[in-house]
Design a protein around this motif. Structure first.
Motif, PDB file in Angstrom:
ATOM      1  N   PRO A 249     -42.267  63.100-103.413  1.00 40.07           N
ATOM      2  CA  PRO A 249     -43.282  63.435-104.358  1.00 40.07           C
ATOM      3  C   PRO A 249     -44.238  64.248-103.736  1.00 40.07           C
ATOM      4  N   GLU A 250     -45.058  65.019-104.703  1.00 40.31           N
ATOM      5  CA  GLU A 250     -46.189  66.009-104.397  1.00 40.31           C
ATOM      6  C   GLU A 250     -47.419  65.083-103.939  1.00 40.31           C
ATOM      7  N   ASP A 251     -47.346  63.951-104.688  1.00 48.20           N
ATOM      8  CA  ASP A 251     -48.708  63.131-104.494  1.00 48.20           C
ATOM      9  C   ASP A 251     -48.113  61.806-103.933  1.00 48.20           C
ATOM     10  N   LEU A 252     -48.519  61.670-102.725  1.00 46.55           N
ATOM     11  CA  LEU A 252     -47.955  60.475-102.196  1.00 46.55           C
ATOM     12  C   LEU A 252     -48.955  59.070-102.589  1.00 46.55           C
ATOM     13  N   GLY A 253     -50.026  59.531-102.985  1.00 45.31           N
ATOM     14  CA  GLY A 253     -50.994  58.400-103.357  1.00 45.31           C
ATOM     15  C   GLY A 253     -51.844  58.354-102.164  1.00 45.31           C
ATOM     16  N   ALA A 254     -53.342  57.813-102.615  1.00 50.07           N
ATOM     17  CA  ALA A 254     -54.477  57.626-102.007  1.00 50.07           C
ATOM     18  C   ALA A 254     -54.062  56.633-100.838  1.00 50.07           C
ATOM     19  N   PHE A 255     -53.374  55.441-101.380  1.00 49.71           N
ATOM     20  CA  PHE A 255     -52.979  54.477-100.547  1.00 49.71           C
ATOM     21  C   PHE A 255     -51.425  54.119-100.633  1.00 49.71           C
ATOM     22  N   TYR A 256     -50.818  54.130 -99.532  1.00 48.37           N
ATOM     23  CA  TYR A 256     -49.455  53.749 -99.581  1.00 48.37           C
ATOM     24  C   TYR A 256     -48.641  53.310 -98.390  1.00 48.37           C
ATOM     25  N   VAL A 257     -47.681  52.892 -98.537  1.00 49.01           N
ATOM     26  CA  VAL A 257     -46.647  52.271 -97.551  1.00 49.01           C
ATOM     27  C   VAL A 257     -45.556  53.329 -97.190  1.00 49.01           C
ATOM     28  N   TRP A 258     -45.424  53.725 -95.773  1.00 50.25           N
ATOM     29  CA  TRP A 258     -44.562  54.330 -95.475  1.00 50.25           C
ATOM     30  C   TRP A 258     -43.493  53.929 -94.689  1.00 50.25           C
TER      31      TRP A 258
ATOM     32  N   VAL B 147     -49.137  51.645 -93.021  1.00 51.24           N
ATOM     33  CA  VAL B 147     -49.893  51.805 -94.323  1.00 51.24           C
ATOM     34  C   VAL B 147     -50.977  53.061 -94.042  1.00 51.24           C
ATOM     35  N   VAL B 148     -51.021  53.741 -95.117  1.00 53.13           N
ATOM     36  CA  VAL B 148     -51.816  54.932 -94.863  1.00 53.13           C
ATOM     37  C   VAL B 148     -52.804  54.875 -96.028  1.00 53.13           C
ATOM     38  N   ASP B 149     -54.145  55.027 -95.626  1.00 51.80           N
ATOM     39  CA  ASP B 149     -55.371  54.969 -96.641  1.00 51.80           C
ATOM     40  C   ASP B 149     -56.039  56.155 -96.355  1.00 51.80           C
ATOM     41  N   ALA B 150     -56.060  57.178 -97.379  1.00 51.45           N
ATOM     42  CA  ALA B 150     -56.906  58.470 -97.372  1.00 51.45           C
ATOM     43  C   ALA B 150     -56.292  59.272 -96.248  1.00 51.45           C
ATOM     44  N   GLY B 151     -54.773  59.258 -95.904  1.00 52.78           N
ATOM     45  CA  GLY B 151     -54.305  59.928 -94.912  1.00 52.78           C
ATOM     46  C   GLY B 151     -54.643  59.594 -93.449  1.00 52.78           C
ATOM     47  N   LYS B 152     -55.012  58.453 -93.299  1.00 48.47           N
ATOM     48  CA  LYS B 152     -55.300  57.643 -91.916  1.00 48.47           C
ATOM     49  C   LYS B 152     -54.414  56.468 -91.833  1.00 48.47           C
ATOM     50  N   VAL B 153     -53.779  56.447 -90.823  1.00 47.06           N
ATOM     51  CA  VAL B 153     -52.657  54.990 -90.753  1.00 47.06           C
ATOM     52  C   VAL B 153     -53.687  54.112 -90.314  1.00 47.06           C
ATOM     53  N   VAL B 154     -53.512  52.997 -91.264  1.00 49.23           N
ATOM     54  CA  VAL B 154     -54.427  51.760 -90.802  1.00 49.23           C
ATOM     55  C   VAL B 154     -53.603  50.477 -90.410  1.00 49.23           C
ATOM     56  N   LEU B 155     -52.182  50.666 -90.428  1.00 44.62           N
ATOM     57  CA  LEU B 155     -51.390  49.428 -89.954  1.00 44.62           C
ATOM     58  C   LEU B 155     -49.990  50.101 -89.476  1.00 44.62           C
ATOM     59  N   SER B 156     -49.437  49.607 -88.474  1.00 45.97           N
ATOM     60  CA  SER B 156     -48.051  50.112 -87.962  1.00 45.97           C
ATOM     61  C   SER B 156     -47.468  48.984 -87.517  1.00 45.97           C
ATOM     62  N   GLU B 157     -46.295  48.861 -88.175  1.00 48.23           N
ATOM     63  CA  GLU B 157     -45.440  47.500 -87.612  1.00 48.23           C
ATOM     64  C   GLU B 157     -43.906  47.836 -87.500  1.00 48.23           C
ATOM     65  N   LYS B 158     -43.086  47.324 -86.396  1.00 44.51           N
ATOM     66  CA  LYS B 158     -41.835  47.523 -86.373  1.00 44.51           C
ATOM     67  C   LYS B 158     -41.006  46.976 -87.739  1.00 44.51           C
ATOM     68  N   ILE B 159     -40.014  47.581 -87.888  1.00 47.71           N
ATOM     69  CA  ILE B 159     -39.136  47.201 -88.997  1.00 47.71           C
ATOM     70  C   ILE B 159     -37.575  47.181 -88.629  1.00 47.71           C
ATOM     71  N   VAL B 160     -36.785  46.246 -89.184  1.00 43.13           N
ATOM     72  CA  VAL B 160     -35.423  46.270 -89.029  1.00 43.13           C
ATOM     73  C   VAL B 160     -34.702  46.926 -90.244  1.00 43.13           C
ATOM     74  N   VAL B 161     -34.009  48.034 -90.206  1.00 49.51           N
ATOM     75  CA  VAL B 161     -33.497  48.841 -91.154  1.00 49.51           C
ATOM     76  C   VAL B 161     -32.134  48.451 -91.400  1.00 49.51           C
ATOM     77  N   GLY B 162     -31.482  48.853 -92.237  1.00 47.60           N
ATOM     78  CA  GLY B 162     -29.908  48.798 -92.572  1.00 47.60           C
ATOM     79  C   GLY B 162     -29.235  49.634 -91.446  1.00 47.60           C
ATOM     80  N   LYS B 163     -28.085  48.896 -91.199  1.00 44.49           N
ATOM     81  CA  LYS B 163     -27.125  49.387 -90.205  1.00 44.49           C
ATOM     82  C   LYS B 163     -26.170  50.414 -90.717  1.00 44.49           C
ATOM     83  N   PRO B 164     -25.594  51.554 -90.064  1.00 47.38           N
ATOM     84  CA  PRO B 164     -24.991  52.551 -90.397  1.00 47.38           C
ATOM     85  C   PRO B 164     -23.748  52.057 -91.395  1.00 47.38           C
TER      86      PRO B 164
END
Length: 636
Positions: A349-358, A368-385
Motif C-alpha cells: 500500500p502507498e500509505d502504510l499508516g501513521a501507526f501500524y504493525v509490521w 510496531v511503528v509509530d511515525a516512522g519509528k519502531v517502538v516495539l519489536s518481538e519475536k514471532i513464530v510464522v507458518g512452516k513451509p
C-alpha cells in the motif's frame, strides 16, 4: 452358585489375552498421541466473517489529472495527426496494439474524448515533452525495471508524414502507459506467482494518467514519481546501482580460495580456518590462527548475513561457496534478489499508516511503528513451509483476552478426524475413547450449537465437518492469553501460545500460518496505549478477567516478505527466503526461469524444514501403571 466360577474363568481369559507391559505402554501412548494443532488457516479455510469481500473497484485516478480537462478547439480537432490516431484506434487493427488491454482501451478513450490531443508529436516531429519522456523511460533499469520492455518510436530523418507521426504518437503513449503500469507493480500479478502473495498493486486509470501527463510541465519527474516512495525502496534502488557496478575484488583477500572440506564449528581447530581469516581480512590472532575463535565467528556470521545465508557461524559448503564467489556472478545473484524485493515494494500500500504493525515473515519478527519509528519489536513464530503465512495487509479491529478457539475445517478433517476414527470403547478395546482423545487436547464437541457425547458417535461413518470442536480459555488453549484479530479472508491472526520453547531458535517457522507472539501482553499494552490511552495496569485487568476490546481506530497490519533490507549504514542485509519466493518473483519479472541459491543452508540443523522442537516433558513421579482394563470403571 455359578457366579464365582464364571467370573474366575472370565478373569483368566482376560489375563491370558491382556497385553504385556510393553504393549500396555504402547496403547497408553497411542491414546495420548499429540495432535499438530494450532490456530491456523488451511486449504479449506473459512474466511473471517467480518472480512471485507473482494470487489472489482474502478482503478484510482492518476495524481495531477486536471479536474476539468480543457476541451479541444475546432482547429485542434482538425489536426491530421489526431484524426489519424482516432482512425487507427477505432480500426480493428487497434486490437493488435501490444500492451495491456486496459491501457489500449484507455488510450482509445483519451484520444476519443474532447480533451484528447496530440501529446508527443507536432508537424516538425517529436515535442520537447516526448524527448523528456523517452529519456526517462530509457533509464528504466536504474529503477528496477527493464528499458527493453518499452517500445519507443523512432522518426525518420526527413520530414515525417502525418501517418508516421500518428503511429509514433500511439506508440509513445503506449510506452508511457506500460512504464506507469510497471512502475506501479503491474508488470505481473502477484497472485499469479504464488497464492501466498495476496497483494493487488494500485494501477492508475490509463485515461486519467494520459490526462495528467499531458498537463504536466515536467513529464520526466512525473514518471519518476510513479515509483514507490517508501524509504526502503529508494535504499534498495541505490544498492541496486552499487551492486550492478560491483566487479571482482581486486585485493589479496579476494584471491584467497577456501577448499572443500568438513563442517567447521566454533572452537574447532582446522587449517581452513586460517584461510577464512585471510579471506575476510582479519589479522592473525596472538595465538594459533587455525583455531576458530570468537572474533572470526562474528565475522563469518556477518558475512553470512550479507550473502543471505543463515547466520549460524558454521563454515559449511554454502559458506565456502559464497566466500569463493568474488566474481561478478555473486553480484548478479544479489541484483536478482534486490530486484525481487523492489518489486514486492511496488505491491505494498502507498500509505502504510501513521501507526501500524509490521510482521516480517523472513525475519520472524513483529514490530510496531509509530511515525516512522519502531517502538516495539518481538519475536514471532510464522507458518512452516508446508502451511505458510500468507502475505497481505488488513486492519486490526479487536484484541481479545482469554479467547476460545475453534478447530479450523482443514485441521478437523486431516488431523483430528483420523484419531477419532481410530477411537473405540468397551471393556476389551485397546483403543482410546473419543472423549479421551478430545480431553487430551481440551476440546469440546457440539453439533448445531448443542453439546454432543463424543463416545456415542461412530466417527467412521459421519462427516466430521458437521461438528464444531472448540477449546475453551485456559492454560492449554492454543491461543494463550490474548488474540489480535484483523479480519481477513485467510482467517489469519496473531496470538499468544503456551509453547514458549518455540521462540528459542533462529528459525521459527513452525505454525500452520497464524503468527504466535513471544510477548503478546506487551504488544497489547503498546497498541491499547495508542488506541485507548490505557496504562499497562488497565491492560493487566483484562489479562486477569478476560474480555474483547473493540479498537476505536483500526490499526493496519502489514504481513510482509522482504529478504533484502538496507540498514542505516547503507549495507544490504539478506534474510532467509524461507518459502522460496525470491526465485519465483525473479523468474516472473525476468520472463524466464531464474535459479537463486537458497537463503538458508540445507546442511544446518536449524533449517526451516525441520520439525518444531518438542515441548519440554515433565518427569513423572512414578512409572506408568500397568494396564488394567477395569481401571476406568472402578478406579485404581
Amino acid at each position: 452358585m455359578f457366579t464365582r466360577p464364571i467370573l474366575a474363568a472370565a478373569l483368566a481369559m482376560l489375563v491370558w489375552s491382556a497385553p504385556g507391559p510393553a504393549s500396555s505402554q504402547a496403547v497408553v501412548a497411542k491414546s495420548h498421541r499429540a495432535l499438530d494443532l494450532d490456530a491456523a488457516p488451511s486449504a479449506e479455510v473459512t474466511p473471517d466473517p467480518l472480512a471485507q469481500p473482494e470487489k472489482d473497484a474502478p482503478a484510482p485516478l492518476a495524481p495531477g489529472m486536471p479536474v476539468n480537462a480543457a476541451a479541444v478547439s475546432p482547429q485542434e480537432q482538425a489536426d491530421p495527426i489526431v484524426v489519424l490516431v482516432r482512425q487507427r484506434l477505432n480500426d480493428a487493427a487497434a486490437r493488435s496494439i501490444p500492451g495491456h488491454r486496459d491501457d489500449v482501451a484507455g488510450l482509445a478513450a483519451f484520444y476519443a474524448s474532447e480533451a484528447g490531443r496530440s501529446i508527443w508529436t507536432g508537424k516538425a516531429g517529436f515535442t520537447a515533452r516526448a524527448a523528456a519522456a523517452m529519456a526517462e523511460i530509457r533509464k528504466a533499469d536504474d529503477w528496477g525495471l527493464k528499458a527493453a520492455a518499452f517500445d519507443l518510436p523512432v522518426l525518420p530523418g526527413s520530414a515525417p508524414s502525418p501517418e508516421v507521426l500518428a503511429d509514433a504518437e500511439i506508440k509513445l503513449s503506449m510506452a508511457v502507459l506500460t512504464y506507469a503500469r510497471h512502475a506501479r507493480g503491474g508488470r505481473v500479478d502477484p497472485r499469479s506467482i504464488s497464492r501466498l502473495l495476496d497483494r493487488k498493486p494500485s494501477i492508475f486509470d490509463p485515461k486519467s494518467l494520459l490526462l495528467a501527463v499531458a498537463g504536466s510541465d515536467a513529464v520526466d519527474a512525473y514518471l519518476r514519481g510513479l515509483h514507490p516512495k517508501h524509504p526502503q525502496f529508494e535504499k534498495l534502488r541505490q544498492a541496486l546501482l552499487a551492486t550492478r557496478g560491483a566487479t571482482t575484488e581486486e585485493t589479496p583477500a579476494g584471491n584467497v580460495k577456501i577448499p572443500a572440506g568438513p563442517l567447521i564449528k566454533p572452537g574447532r581447530d582446522h587449517a581452513h580456518v586460517a584461510l577464512v581469516r585471510q579471506r575476510l581480512g582479519l589479522p592473525p590472532p596472538s595465538e594459533k590462527e587455525t583455531v576458530y575463535d570468537d572474533a572470526l565467528v562474528e565475522a563469518v556470521k556477518g558475512y553470512q548475513r550479507q550473502r543471505g545465508l543463515a547466520p549460524t557461524g558454521n563454515i559449511n559448503a554454502s559458506t565456502r561457496e559464497a566466500l569463493n564467489d568474488t566474481r561478478r556472478g555473486a553480484a548478479s545473484t544479489n541484483v536478482k534478489r534486490i530486484l525481487a524485493n523492489m518489486e514486492r515494494w511496488r505491491w505494498m500500500p502507498e500509505d502504510l499508516g501513521a501507526f501500524y504493525v509490521w510482521d516480517s515473515v523472513p525475519e520472524q519478527m513483529t514490530s510496531v511503528v509509530d511515525a516512522g519509528k519502531v517502538v516495539l519489536s518481538e519475536k514471532i513464530v510464522v507458518g512452516k513451509p508446508g502451511s505458510p503465512t500468507p502475505i497481505f495487509s488488513a486492519d486490526m479491529q479487536f484484541i481479545i483476552f482469554h479467547p476460545s478457539w475453534g478447530v479450523p475445517p482443514g485441521m478437523k478433517t486431516h488431523e483430528l478426524w483420523p484419531q477419532l476414527r481410530d477411537s473405540g470403547g468397551g471393556w476389551f478395546s485397546t483403543k482410546p475413547l473419543a472423549s479421551s482423545v478430545l480431553n487430551a487436547h481440551g476440546l469440546r464437541v457440539t453439533r448445531g450449537g448443542q453439546p454432543v457425547n463424543p463416545d456415542s458417535i461412530n466417527w467412521s461413518s459421519v462427516d466430521i465437518r458437521g461438528f464444531e470442536f472448540t477449546q475453551p480459555p485456559g492454560p492449554r488453549n492454543v491461543l494463550g492469553i490474548v488474540k489480535f484479530r484483523f479480519p481477513n479472508k485467510h482467517d489469519v491472526y496473531m496470538h499468544d501460545t503456551p509453547e514458549r520453547h518455540l521462540f528459542g531458535g533462529a528459525v521459527r517457522a513452525f505454525s500452520h500460518g497464524c503468527m504466535r507472539v513471544q510477548n503478546p501482553v506487551r504488544l497489547a499494552e503498546v497498541l491499547l496505549a495508542r488506541d485507548k490511552g490505557w496504562p499497562a495496569e488497565k491492560v493487566q485487568e483484562y489479562v486477569k478477567r478476560g474480555g474483547e476490546i473493540v479498537l476505536s481506530t483500526p490499526i493496519p497490519v502489514h504481513i510482509t516478505y522482504f529478504t533484502a533490507i538496507v540498514d542505516d549504514d547503507g549495507k544490504v542485509q539478506y534474510r532467509p527466503d524461507i518459502y522460496g519466493l525470491d526465485a519465483k518473483v525473479a523468474s516472473a519479472i525476468e520472463g524466464q526461469a531464474v535459479h537463486l541459491v537458497a537463503a538458508t543452508d540445507p546442511d544446518e540443523t536449524a533449517a526451516p524444514s525441520v520439525r518444531a522442537p518438542s515441548r519440554p516433558v515433565r518427569k513423572k513421579a512414578k512409572e506408568q501403571a500397568a494396564f488394567n482394563p477395569f481401571a476406568a470403571l472402578f478406579g485404581n
